[in-house]
Scaffold this motif. Sequence first.
Motif, PDB file in Angstrom:
ATOM      1  N   ILE A   1       4.679   3.706 -17.373  1.00  0.00           N
ATOM      2  CA  ILE A   1       3.690   2.779 -16.812  1.00  0.00           C
ATOM      3  C   ILE A   1       2.736   3.504 -15.874  1.00  0.00           C
ATOM      4  N   LEU A   2       3.265   4.495 -15.143  1.00  0.00           N
ATOM      5  CA  LEU A   2       2.462   5.217 -14.141  1.00  0.00           C
ATOM      6  C   LEU A   2       1.962   6.569 -14.649  1.00  0.00           C
ATOM      7  N   SER A   3       1.957   6.766 -15.947  1.00  0.00           N
ATOM      8  CA  SER A   3       1.630   8.092 -16.496  1.00  0.00           C
ATOM      9  C   SER A   3       0.290   8.634 -16.010  1.00  0.00           C
ATOM     10  N   GLU A   4      -0.717   7.786 -15.967  1.00  0.00           N
ATOM     11  CA  GLU A   4      -2.046   8.240 -15.523  1.00  0.00           C
ATOM     12  C   GLU A   4      -2.025   8.622 -14.051  1.00  0.00           C
ATOM     13  N   LYS A   5      -1.362   7.845 -13.240  1.00  0.00           N
ATOM     14  CA  LYS A   5      -1.296   8.126 -11.805  1.00  0.00           C
ATOM     15  C   LYS A   5      -0.500   9.393 -11.536  1.00  0.00           C
ATOM     16  N   ILE A   6       0.604   9.563 -12.244  1.00  0.00           N
ATOM     17  CA  ILE A   6       1.420  10.767 -12.079  1.00  0.00           C
ATOM     18  C   ILE A   6       0.631  11.999 -12.499  1.00  0.00           C
ATOM     19  N   LYS A   7      -0.151  11.878 -13.548  1.00  0.00           N
ATOM     20  CA  LYS A   7      -0.983  12.994 -14.010  1.00  0.00           C
ATOM     21  C   LYS A   7      -1.987  13.401 -12.941  1.00  0.00           C
ATOM     22  N   ARG A   8      -2.572  12.406 -12.268  1.00  0.00           N
ATOM     23  CA  ARG A   8      -3.534  12.710 -11.197  1.00  0.00           C
ATOM     24  C   ARG A   8      -2.843  13.420 -10.033  1.00  0.00           C
ATOM     25  N   TYR A   9      -1.640  12.973  -9.696  1.00  0.00           N
ATOM     26  CA  TYR A   9      -0.881  13.638  -8.632  1.00  0.00           C
ATOM     27  C   TYR A   9      -0.633  15.105  -8.990  1.00  0.00           C
ATOM     28  N   GLU A  10      -0.225  15.342 -10.229  1.00  0.00           N
ATOM     29  CA  GLU A  10       0.089  16.712 -10.660  1.00  0.00           C
ATOM     30  C   GLU A  10      -1.155  17.595 -10.664  1.00  0.00           C
ATOM     31  N   GLU A  11      -2.300  17.025 -11.012  1.00  0.00           N
ATOM     32  CA  GLU A  11      -3.545  17.790 -11.002  1.00  0.00           C
ATOM     33  C   GLU A  11      -3.933  18.204  -9.582  1.00  0.00           C
ATOM     34  N   LYS A  12      -3.440  17.445  -8.596  1.00  0.00           N
ATOM     35  CA  LYS A  12      -3.708  17.762  -7.199  1.00  0.00           C
ATOM     36  C   LYS A  12      -2.616  18.645  -6.602  1.00  0.00           C
ATOM     37  N   GLY A  13      -1.675  19.061  -7.451  1.00  0.00           N
ATOM     38  CA  GLY A  13      -0.631  19.966  -6.979  1.00  0.00           C
ATOM     39  C   GLY A  13       0.647  19.284  -6.541  1.00  0.00           C
ATOM     40  N   ALA A  14       0.693  17.962  -6.638  1.00  0.00           N
ATOM     41  CA  ALA A  14       1.887  17.231  -6.199  1.00  0.00           C
ATOM     42  C   ALA A  14       2.863  17.074  -7.359  1.00  0.00           C
ATOM     43  N   VAL A  15       3.292  18.202  -7.917  1.00  0.00           N
ATOM     44  CA  VAL A  15       4.221  18.180  -9.038  1.00  0.00           C
ATOM     45  C   VAL A  15       5.620  17.790  -8.539  1.00  0.00           C
TER      46      VAL A  15
ATOM     47  N   LYS B   1       0.823  -1.219   0.000  1.00  0.00           N
ATOM     48  CA  LYS B   1       0.000   0.000   0.000  1.00  0.00           C
ATOM     49  C   LYS B   1       0.852   1.262   0.000  1.00  0.00           C
ATOM     50  N   LEU B   2       2.132   1.143   0.324  1.00  0.00           N
ATOM     51  CA  LEU B   2       3.018   2.310   0.401  1.00  0.00           C
ATOM     52  C   LEU B   2       3.665   2.651  -0.943  1.00  0.00           C
ATOM     53  N   VAL B   3       3.553   1.762  -1.934  1.00  0.00           N
ATOM     54  CA  VAL B   3       4.281   1.966  -3.180  1.00  0.00           C
ATOM     55  C   VAL B   3       3.339   2.150  -4.370  1.00  0.00           C
ATOM     56  N   ASP B   4       3.885   2.749  -5.436  1.00  0.00           N
ATOM     57  CA  ASP B   4       3.124   2.973  -6.662  1.00  0.00           C
ATOM     58  C   ASP B   4       3.312   1.841  -7.668  1.00  0.00           C
ATOM     59  N   ILE B   5       4.453   1.182  -7.601  1.00  0.00           N
ATOM     60  CA  ILE B   5       4.776   0.165  -8.594  1.00  0.00           C
ATOM     61  C   ILE B   5       5.710  -0.874  -7.978  1.00  0.00           C
ATOM     62  N   VAL B   6       5.655  -2.077  -8.505  1.00  0.00           N
ATOM     63  CA  VAL B   6       6.560  -3.156  -8.090  1.00  0.00           C
ATOM     64  C   VAL B   6       7.554  -3.395  -9.220  1.00  0.00           C
ATOM     65  N   ILE B   7       8.837  -3.381  -8.878  1.00  0.00           N
ATOM     66  CA  ILE B   7       9.892  -3.708  -9.847  1.00  0.00           C
ATOM     67  C   ILE B   7      10.386  -5.111  -9.519  1.00  0.00           C
ATOM     68  N   GLU B   8      10.056  -6.034 -10.414  1.00  0.00           N
ATOM     69  CA  GLU B   8      10.412  -7.439 -10.209  1.00  0.00           C
ATOM     70  C   GLU B   8      11.685  -7.760 -10.973  1.00  0.00           C
ATOM     71  N   LEU B   9      12.676  -8.291 -10.275  1.00  0.00           N
ATOM     72  CA  LEU B   9      13.934  -8.650 -10.905  1.00  0.00           C
ATOM     73  C   LEU B   9      13.973 -10.154 -11.175  1.00  0.00           C
ATOM     74  N   CYS B  10      14.303 -10.517 -12.405  1.00  0.00           N
ATOM     75  CA  CYS B  10      14.488 -11.911 -12.796  1.00  0.00           C
ATOM     76  C   CYS B  10      15.865 -12.065 -13.426  1.00  0.00           C
ATOM     77  N   ASP B  11      16.425 -13.247 -13.324  1.00  0.00           N
ATOM     78  CA  ASP B  11      17.749 -13.522 -13.892  1.00  0.00           C
ATOM     79  C   ASP B  11      17.599 -13.799 -15.384  1.00  0.00           C
ATOM     80  N   ALA B  12      18.286 -13.031 -16.218  1.00  0.00           N
ATOM     81  CA  ALA B  12      18.172 -13.183 -17.675  1.00  0.00           C
ATOM     82  C   ALA B  12      18.617 -14.560 -18.163  1.00  0.00           C
ATOM     83  N   ARG B  13      19.406 -15.255 -17.360  1.00  0.00           N
ATOM     84  CA  ARG B  13      19.846 -16.593 -17.768  1.00  0.00           C
ATOM     85  C   ARG B  13      18.758 -17.642 -17.573  1.00  0.00           C
ATOM     86  N   ILE B  14      17.833 -17.349 -16.642  1.00  0.00           N
ATOM     87  CA  ILE B  14      16.733 -18.281 -16.354  1.00  0.00           C
ATOM     88  C   ILE B  14      15.449 -17.479 -16.117  1.00  0.00           C
ATOM     89  N   PRO B  15      14.932 -16.825 -17.148  1.00  0.00           N
ATOM     90  CA  PRO B  15      13.774 -15.945 -16.953  1.00  0.00           C
ATOM     91  C   PRO B  15      12.538 -16.630 -16.385  1.00  0.00           C
TER      92      PRO B  15
END
Length: 325
Positions: A139-153, A58-72
């Motif tokens: 990926i978060l363009s819509e969410k970032i746009k909403r933040y900016e509309e609320k003044g959180a530039v 609940k504290l984050v906007d996105i999850v960055i998942e790391l996988c090993d390119a040798r064994i995706p």
Amino acid sequence: EENDYEMLFVCNRFRPLRQNKGIRLIAVHERKTMPSQNIQWFPGHMAKTRRLIGENLKLVDIVIELCDARIPRSSRNPEIETLCRAKPRLTLLTKSSLASPEATKEWIRALSLRGANVMAIDSQNGYGISQIAPKVREILSEKIKRYEEKGAVGRSVRAMIVGIPNVGKSSLINRLTGAKKAKVEDRPGVTRDKQWVPTSIGIDLLDTPGILWPKFDDRETGENLAFTGAIKDDILDTEELAARLCMKLLNCAPQAFLTRYKLDEKALEGLEMWEIFEAVGRKRGFLISGGEIDYDRTANVILDEFRSGKLGPITLEKVRLQQSI
């Protein structure tokens, strides 16, 4: 203790010991095993990490998942899919310099066709690192746009980094921050607790310890994770692991394997797994008294040289049609 591996088993392993008058079998009784065996295990700290991920999503906007390119496929933890289903996700194929570039392109294409946001990176040489922030904002363009509309530039994006042990989370964080903010070692289980790390690219990172899952349902997944170092060598039969890696490399990267260990392909025809393993040890001169092969030293060299890329860029898994990835 919470960080201990909760496992108790004894395996009887047989391996050939060559002598002048043929081969005899030696039984080795050890509290070690192969990940391909039908065992269930789950380190206490991994259960804690699973709870930590769920509680902090609940504290984050996105999850960055790391996988090993040798064994995706093998390095995609199915529990991450379940835990993080409600969050946007970016999948990074790490250690790409150790993987076949052609195979990595195929995996990116296959994963993208299934709707994943995916790209390849390498934290050691910096490949792809500069593209992470733009991709996250896309990926978060819509969410970032909403933040900016609320003044959180200019509000920082908050991202949680998840992945299996030893997949390169700490190396990525240090590359993004330009400083040694996270402890890095080439072994699993270094990061133990969550930690927030600010970066200069407008993304605050929540690092989490590596997490595996309670049981490997197929032999290939467990072995691939062990080959690349995602499972601690301390709990594995590394001699059998290295012997199986020889067979794997002969299948998926024969020229690289034969060249590295100066082996003749025809001479290996019809040989069993342990005989090929012994051929490597003999070529390297890893002998002990009586002319026997030093199994321990041979195993360590084979595993270390594959993991460090000394055999060249190799991908152990190919994209297969109808494959679940």
